[in-house]
Scaffold this motif. Structure first.
Motif, PDB file in Angstrom:
ATOM      1  N   THR A  26      18.557  -1.337  26.161  1.00 22.35           N
ATOM      2  CA  THR A  26      18.465  -0.173  25.584  1.00 22.35           C
ATOM      3  C   THR A  26      16.990   0.130  25.294  1.00 22.35           C
ATOM      4  OG1 THR A  26      20.686  -0.340  24.729  1.00 22.35           O
ATOM      5  CG2 THR A  26      19.243   1.467  23.550  1.00 22.35           C
ATOM      6  N   MET A  27      16.393   1.177  25.684  1.00 20.78           N
ATOM      7  CA  MET A  27      15.082   1.488  25.269  1.00 20.78           C
ATOM      8  C   MET A  27      14.978   1.688  23.621  1.00 20.78           C
ATOM      9  SD  MET A  27      12.001   2.319  25.803  1.00 20.78           S
ATOM     10  CE  MET A  27      11.349   2.703  27.397  1.00 20.78           C
ATOM     11  N   LYS A  46      13.338   0.887  19.428  1.00 23.04           N
ATOM     12  CA  LYS A  46      12.101   0.750  18.689  1.00 23.04           C
ATOM     13  C   LYS A  46      12.431  -0.137  17.454  1.00 23.04           C
ATOM     14  CE  LYS A  46      11.370   4.837  18.150  1.00 23.04           C
ATOM     15  NZ  LYS A  46      12.566   5.002  19.022  1.00 23.04           N
ATOM     16  N   TYR A  53       4.928  -2.055  14.973  1.00 17.63           N
ATOM     17  CA  TYR A  53       5.694  -1.421  15.812  1.00 17.63           C
ATOM     18  C   TYR A  53       5.987  -2.069  17.073  1.00 17.63           C
ATOM     19  CZ  TYR A  53       7.875   3.129  16.997  1.00 17.63           C
ATOM     20  OH  TYR A  53       8.900   4.191  17.245  1.00 17.63           O
ATOM     21  N   TYR A 110       8.795  -2.498  20.724  1.00 13.44           N
ATOM     22  CA  TYR A 110      10.003  -1.846  21.251  1.00 13.44           C
ATOM     23  C   TYR A 110      10.441  -2.635  22.464  1.00 13.44           C
ATOM     24  CZ  TYR A 110       6.855   0.180  24.906  1.00 13.44           C
ATOM     25  OH  TYR A 110       5.916   0.055  26.144  1.00 13.44           O
ATOM     26  N   GLN A 147      11.862  -2.569  26.316  1.00 13.81           N
ATOM     27  CA  GLN A 147      11.812  -1.855  27.424  1.00 13.81           C
ATOM     28  C   GLN A 147      12.675  -2.531  28.314  1.00 13.81           C
ATOM     29  OE1 GLN A 147       7.661  -1.249  28.358  1.00 13.81           O
ATOM     30  NE2 GLN A 147       8.254   0.614  29.088  1.00 13.81           N
TER      31      GLN A 147
END
Lengths: 370, 185
Positions: free
Chosen positions: A109-110, A112, A119, A121, A123
């Motif tokens: 799941t993409m 964040k 920050y 995330y 990918q």
């Protein structure tokens, strides 16, 4: 409300369109340059390996040939050496990326998440998952305090040693984007920094090409637009420590908006306002402005009781009404980018930006006299 | 398991259909709900309601694209729940922003119900989306169907946030003109 009706009407669009929006992947335009750089590197390596086996005449001819006169060579030359795309045969069109599987878990799941104000995330294409701790597990960075996926909340995040995936974006030989490992309930998943490390999108060898194609938007949106809009295009400095209180007041919302995206701005949203902790403001201003130390007392919107800067919710929005044109982008040395930008009102401005191993900074912003 | 096999399980009234659906599309539907509701509990309830609706709908229905079928149910349930609980809710989340952005797309001030039937509006929007370049269409749907944030769209499609915003701005403007020409508003 009519907007709601429109939103509901969208529910009736064709399934095929929804499937397209879910599964379609558009190639990263910067990837092709990375590939070209990789090809060139491969060619150079193979050439180096092959040299001892080449006929002597060939090798000696090269070594004994008079050196080309490089005096007065374009100073940009040194920055393009890592890729030199102009001399590299054009690669065939990039194959479409393999569709990412439907969301079925953390690693697919993409998403964040935030750790200690930075920050990150996940990918799907890089989110390798392991049951056991990876060999390259490095120092602990902290725990996830905010995440789109609840499964990530509270997870411990570690640096990855010898991060490989993004090494090609190195500045002075060091990777600027760091892979990290998240320890989840099921094992370990690899993620990547995204926040201030937007520099990872650029290989720098192709920056001049960027002016020619649509990727110029990236340079403008990343480095110029927040200041042109929020600063009303008036902020100039040769040294960030010389910024006036008035300029600083305008810079705070500009930096609040910069690279943060809607989600992080939402993180600060409270009753129609943005309540930005001084620590967050300081983190950004001091990161992006060379030699600058932020003292909140001079900021109009500073609320000492909350130790936060309080701004209207709209302060971080970009209204897109300011038309900007990227006239030129030059790497004056391997790590210093100079952007020449013109506004619709004819004002032209030069942004000088310096990249280093963990981020980038403005060295100077100045108006170019006619 | 292939979607066709899952649908067959529904038709055979096998409860395994629900497990397989949860396993394959649980996160997908949860994310749609969460983008709208921003509440873990509400999102989980919506997803569970989705399975119930799907169970009741199949048979007689046999969706060609199961993900879209389930996503539509989740989205409708989430929008209903959002509307029901909107009063007194705190701000934040993507839906209020998405709604705000869509505000001017429907021209005119009269009530939409008086101007056009919902189905007609949906068909018109569908035709409009098919007239768009593929990329603009995807960006628009990610923003207003999946209610993704601009940043999420930018990450998903390898674009700058500003480029996504520009595309959305352009498409909203086109939609407004399109709906005007189609006689909506």
């Amino acid at each position: 409300m009519k907007q709601e009706k429109l939103l509901e009407a969208l529910t009736g669009v064709g399934d095929d369109l929804l499937e397209l929006a879910q599964n379609k992947r558009f190639p990263n335009p910067w990837r092709r340059w990375g590939k070209i750089a990789a090809c060139l590197a491969l060619v150079l390596c193979l050439t180096a390996l092959a040299l001892p086996y080449l006929p002597m005449g060939c090798g000696s001819a090269k070594s004994e040939a008079p050196m080309a006169d490089t005096s007065g060579a374009n100073e940009k030359a040194d920055v393009t050496e890592e890729a030199a795309p102009a001399e590299t045969p054009e690669l065939p069109a990039e194959e479409p990326e393999a569709p990412v599987e439907n969301d079925g878990g953390v690693e697919k799941t993409m998403t964040k998440f935030v750790v200690c104000g930075t920050y990150y995330y996940l990918q799907p294409q890089y989110a390798t998952s392991l049951d056991e701790p990876p060999e390259e597990l490095g120092e602990e960075l902290g725990t996830v305090t905010s995440a789109a996926l609840p499964e990530l909340l509270g997870c411990t995040v570690y640096k990855e040693q010898n991060s490989a995936v993004f090494d090609r974006y190195a500045v002075d030989g060091q990777a600027v984007t760091q892979n990290v490992w998240v320890r989840t309930a099921d094992g370990y998943v690899r993620a990547v920094t995204a926040n201030e490390k937007i520099v990872s999108r650029y290989t720098f060898a192709d920056v001049e090409q960027a002016v020619e194609d649509e990727d110029a938007d990236w340079l403008l949106e990343t480095f110029v637009r927040p200041l042109e809009e929020h600063g009303r295009g008036e902020i100039q400095f040769a040294d960030a420590s010389q910024l006036t209180a008035d300029q600083l007041n305008r810079l705070v919302p500009a930096f609040a908006a910069m690279n943060m995206g809607v989600t992080v701005v939402d993180h600060w949203a409270e009753d129609g306002q943005l309540v930005i902790p001084v620590s967050d403001v300081r983190f950004r201003l001091e990161r992006f402005l060379t030699g600058f130390t932020y003292e909140p007392e001079g900021t109009e919107a500073y609320d000492p009781a909350r130790n936060a800067v309080i701004l209207p919710r709209e302060a971080a929005d970009l209204d897109e009404s300011v038309q900007l044109t990227l006239e030129d982008a030059v790497l004056s040395d391997a790590n210093t980018l100079c952007l020449t930008v013109s506004r619709q009102d004819g004002v032209r401005r030069e942004y000088v930006i310096r990249f280093d191993t963990d981020s980038w900074r403005y060295l100077q912003i100045r108006e170019i006299a006619e | 398991m292939e979607d066709r096999e899952i649908v067959d399980l529904y038709w055979a009234r096998e409860e395994q259909a629900l497990e397989e659906t949860q396993s394959k599309y649980g996160a997908y539907c949860w994310r749609i709900a969460h983008n709208i509701l921003r509440s873990r509990e509400d999102s989980e309830e919506c997803v569970n309601d989705t399975w119930l609706r799907a169970w009741n709908a199949m048979p007689p229905q046999r969706p060609a694209i199961l993900s879209s079928f389930l996503g539509c149910i989740t989205r409708n349930l989430s929008l209903d729940r959002y509307k029901a609980g909107r009063t007194g809710k705190r701000g934040g989340g993507q839906l209020p922003l998405a709604l705000e952005e869509l505000d001017y797309c429907l021209p005119g001030t009269q009530n939409v119900e008086q101007a056009v039937e919902e189905a007609e509006l949906a068909q018109s929007v569908d035709r409009f989306l098919r007239s768009l370049p593929e990329k603009d269409c995807c960006i628009f749907l990610r923003r207003y169907w999946y209610v993704d944030s601009v940043l999420e769209i930018a990450c998903r499609y390898h674009m700058a946030e500003g480029t996504v915003k520009s595309s959305l701005h352009r498409t909203r403007e086109r939609l407004r003109v399109w709906l005007e020409q189609e006689g909506v508003g």
